[in-house]
Write a protein that holds these residues in place. Sequence first.
Motif, PDB file in Angstrom:
ATOM      1  N   PRO A   1       0.771  -1.218   0.063  1.00  0.00           N
ATOM      2  CA  PRO A   1       0.086  -0.367   0.101  1.00  0.00           C
ATOM      3  C   PRO A   1       1.247   1.263  -0.022  1.00  0.00           C
ATOM      4  O   PRO A   1       1.683   1.534   1.069  1.00  0.00           O
ATOM      5  CB  PRO A   1      -0.962  -0.441   0.990  1.00  0.00           C
ATOM      6  CG  PRO A   1      -1.108  -1.415   1.530  1.00  0.00           C
ATOM      7  CD  PRO A   1      -0.088  -1.978   1.130  1.00  0.00           C
ATOM      8  N   GLN A   2       0.519   2.025  -0.482  1.00  0.00           N
ATOM      9  CA  GLN A   2       0.992   3.985  -1.322  1.00  0.00           C
ATOM     10  C   GLN A   2       0.248   4.666  -1.951  1.00  0.00           C
ATOM     11  O   GLN A   2      -0.283   4.675  -2.763  1.00  0.00           O
ATOM     12  CB  GLN A   2       2.524   3.412  -1.762  1.00  0.00           C
ATOM     13  CG  GLN A   2       3.738   2.593  -1.818  1.00  0.00           C
ATOM     14  CD  GLN A   2       4.299   2.002  -3.046  1.00  0.00           C
ATOM     15  OE1 GLN A   2       5.315   2.903  -3.146  1.00  0.00           O
ATOM     16  NE2 GLN A   2       3.991   0.813  -2.848  1.00  0.00           N
ATOM     17  N   PRO A   3      -0.464   5.060   0.149  1.00  0.00           N
ATOM     18  CA  PRO A   3      -2.183   5.568  -0.643  1.00  0.00           C
ATOM     19  C   PRO A   3      -1.542   7.110  -1.693  1.00  0.00           C
ATOM     20  O   PRO A   3      -0.288   7.983  -1.018  1.00  0.00           O
ATOM     21  CB  PRO A   3      -2.323   6.149   0.396  1.00  0.00           C
ATOM     22  CG  PRO A   3      -2.072   4.921   1.585  1.00  0.00           C
ATOM     23  CD  PRO A   3      -0.425   4.782   1.229  1.00  0.00           C
ATOM     24  N   GLY A   4      -2.771   7.936  -3.029  1.00  0.00           N
ATOM     25  CA  GLY A   4      -1.766   8.502  -2.806  1.00  0.00           C
ATOM     26  C   GLY A   4      -3.057   9.131  -3.359  1.00  0.00           C
ATOM     27  O   GLY A   4      -3.813   9.061  -2.804  1.00  0.00           O
TER      28      GLY A   4
ATOM     29  N   TRP B   1       5.003  18.229  -2.967  1.00  0.00           N
ATOM     30  CA  TRP B   1       3.652  16.673  -2.503  1.00  0.00           C
ATOM     31  C   TRP B   1       2.442  18.270  -2.030  1.00  0.00           C
ATOM     32  O   TRP B   1       1.406  18.197  -2.532  1.00  0.00           O
ATOM     33  CB  TRP B   1       3.751  16.138  -1.430  1.00  0.00           C
ATOM     34  CG  TRP B   1       2.879  15.665  -0.962  1.00  0.00           C
ATOM     35  CD1 TRP B   1       1.965  15.776   0.143  1.00  0.00           C
ATOM     36  CD2 TRP B   1       2.007  14.369  -1.721  1.00  0.00           C
ATOM     37  NE1 TRP B   1       1.046  14.683   0.285  1.00  0.00           N
ATOM     38  CE2 TRP B   1       1.137  14.294  -0.761  1.00  0.00           C
ATOM     39  CE3 TRP B   1       2.011  14.150  -2.989  1.00  0.00           C
ATOM     40  CZ2 TRP B   1      -0.121  13.338  -1.241  1.00  0.00           C
ATOM     41  CZ3 TRP B   1       1.384  12.966  -3.686  1.00  0.00           C
ATOM     42  CH2 TRP B   1       0.369  12.801  -2.776  1.00  0.00           C
ATOM     43  N   LYS B   2       3.095  19.174  -1.946  1.00  0.00           N
ATOM     44  CA  LYS B   2       1.929  20.461  -1.082  1.00  0.00           C
ATOM     45  C   LYS B   2       1.754  21.325  -2.682  1.00  0.00           C
ATOM     46  O   LYS B   2       0.448  21.264  -2.383  1.00  0.00           O
ATOM     47  CB  LYS B   2       2.902  21.642  -0.428  1.00  0.00           C
ATOM     48  CG  LYS B   2       2.163  22.967  -0.027  1.00  0.00           C
ATOM     49  CD  LYS B   2       3.351  23.746   1.309  1.00  0.00           C
ATOM     50  CE  LYS B   2       1.780  25.322   1.785  1.00  0.00           C
ATOM     51  NZ  LYS B   2       3.593  25.361   1.982  1.00  0.00           N
ATOM     52  N   GLU B   3       2.821  21.479  -3.983  1.00  0.00           N
ATOM     53  CA  GLU B   3       1.629  22.078  -5.167  1.00  0.00           C
ATOM     54  C   GLU B   3       0.536  20.913  -5.351  1.00  0.00           C
ATOM     55  O   GLU B   3      -1.043  21.205  -5.479  1.00  0.00           O
ATOM     56  CB  GLU B   3       2.884  22.053  -5.818  1.00  0.00           C
ATOM     57  CG  GLU B   3       3.396  23.478  -5.087  1.00  0.00           C
ATOM     58  CD  GLU B   3       4.784  23.999  -6.380  1.00  0.00           C
ATOM     59  OE1 GLU B   3       4.818  24.613  -6.959  1.00  0.00           O
ATOM     60  OE2 GLU B   3       5.419  22.784  -6.574  1.00  0.00           O
TER      61      GLU B   3
ATOM     62  N   LEU C   1      -2.788  11.886   4.808  1.00  0.00           N
ATOM     63  CA  LEU C   1      -1.902  13.004   2.910  1.00  0.00           C
ATOM     64  C   LEU C   1      -1.501  14.206   3.261  1.00  0.00           C
ATOM     65  O   LEU C   1      -0.924  14.779   2.312  1.00  0.00           O
ATOM     66  CB  LEU C   1      -2.567  12.360   2.149  1.00  0.00           C
ATOM     67  CG  LEU C   1      -1.939  10.820   1.386  1.00  0.00           C
ATOM     68  CD1 LEU C   1      -3.573   9.989   0.633  1.00  0.00           C
ATOM     69  CD2 LEU C   1      -0.902  10.127   2.026  1.00  0.00           C
ATOM     70  N   ARG C   2      -2.430  15.164   4.186  1.00  0.00           N
ATOM     71  CA  ARG C   2      -2.074  16.836   3.750  1.00  0.00           C
ATOM     72  C   ARG C   2      -0.315  16.735   4.540  1.00  0.00           C
ATOM     73  O   ARG C   2       0.305  15.730   5.075  1.00  0.00           O
ATOM     74  CB  ARG C   2      -2.570  16.979   5.008  1.00  0.00           C
ATOM     75  CG  ARG C   2      -4.440  17.215   4.845  1.00  0.00           C
ATOM     76  CD  ARG C   2      -5.069  17.574   6.284  1.00  0.00           C
ATOM     77  NE  ARG C   2      -5.281  17.041   6.345  1.00  0.00           N
ATOM     78  CZ  ARG C   2      -6.988  18.976   5.649  1.00  0.00           C
ATOM     79  NH1 ARG C   2      -6.081  19.298   4.504  1.00  0.00           N
ATOM     80  NH2 ARG C   2      -7.921  18.352   5.382  1.00  0.00           N
TER      81      ARG C   2
END
Length: 437
Positions: free
Chosen positions: A182-185, A380-382, A395-396
């Motif tokens: 698992p690697q949530p996106g 990731w922030k963008e 995931l924030r």
Amino acid sequence: MRALRRLGVAAVAAALLVPTLASCDSEPTGVTAAKNPPPAPPAQTLELTPAAETKDLPVSTEIGLTATNAAVRSVHVADAKGKLVAGRMRPDGTTWVPEKPLQYKTAYTVTAVATDGRRAVTSQTSFTTMPEPQRQVGTGMYLFDDHTYGVAMPVVVEFSEQIPESARAAVEKRLFVETTPPQPGVWHWMSGRQVTYRAPQYWKPGTKLTVRAALKGVPMGEGRYGDDDRRAAAKITDEKLELVVRNSDKHIDVLRNGKKVKSMPVSLGKASTPSSSGTMVIMDKQASTIFDTTGEPGDQYRVAIQYAQRLTWGGEFIHSAPWSVGDQGRRNVSHGCLNVSPGNAVWLFENTHVGDPVTVKGTGVKLEKGNGFTAWDLSWKEFVKGSALPIPDELRPEAVNPPVSSASPSPSPSAAPGVAPSAVPAPSAMSPTPAAR
């Protein structure tokens, strides 16, 4: 006689004393039962949507379930002939999603059961789907069954027409990705015609990707509906291969699992046609092709090219350039491509994969968002700002540790289900494919 009398009085007194003491501690059982009956079990309810007898619903319709004081245990959906429809619950338990699109102009009945472990409640509903819509939006996916991709391969879904912002959340909700391990996106709308999925970091080597773009019948705004339901199951390579291109000394470093294994000279785009700086992804590989710019602004040429690997829609490739070997490592002479020697071009072609990241540094021209697979050129922030759905707390950006900016090639490494012809997928007919530079 007095002694007996005294004993008798004492016995009577003791007999009288016993019930008096008992009554101070508790009441008889019968009295307790009468005054404090056991509480009634909480009421169970199970509400379903669509409402009974609803008509003209999309074939992407899901079954909504709201259970009170119970958990949903089964959902059965059947057509008028009694044929059951396969499906499964979303992870949050709010809806049941058919495994395949429903049929047009078909009546369905739904029977669902919820239970608290002791008692069960059953609820039913029914609905009819709409006729096949006249206006359909074409969909495509850049992921192909049984292919192996590099660690930076995003999941990219494209549309033949613009999807308005008001419809994007509903569309995004029908895009499912499962990864093992698992690697949530998160999904990011690069434009109204393209949405891209990635995790905070590059995929772990050996990851298995299962993707479903369940878009057939999904409302896409302005009376249009999705045209198809697409799936793909693919794998990520067992090694992490990265290319880092430096304009400062005009060299390409090849990193395997973070360790440099090869360095080669390169010639980038000249001043009038500079190469883009940023993190790109190898999109396509062609052992032989034709670069043709006749009829386009700027230099006009038509030339046969060997070992070409596409990096942008705008026409930037890594490729063999025997004519510029003397310039490679010294000066930039190309029309924007990364020129390498024939020998180095062969080595790269044999060792790289579609999906490998290529980071170009120091050209002074920033990679344009959406000009290729540019998901990793965003921090990731963008990236998470481009989702039409709320971002899960885990995931924030502030929760992702360490925070990852994929524009850096160093550190590198969501949940149910594409299309495929050749081992080297060509660009979609929906996408602009200008001649190479």
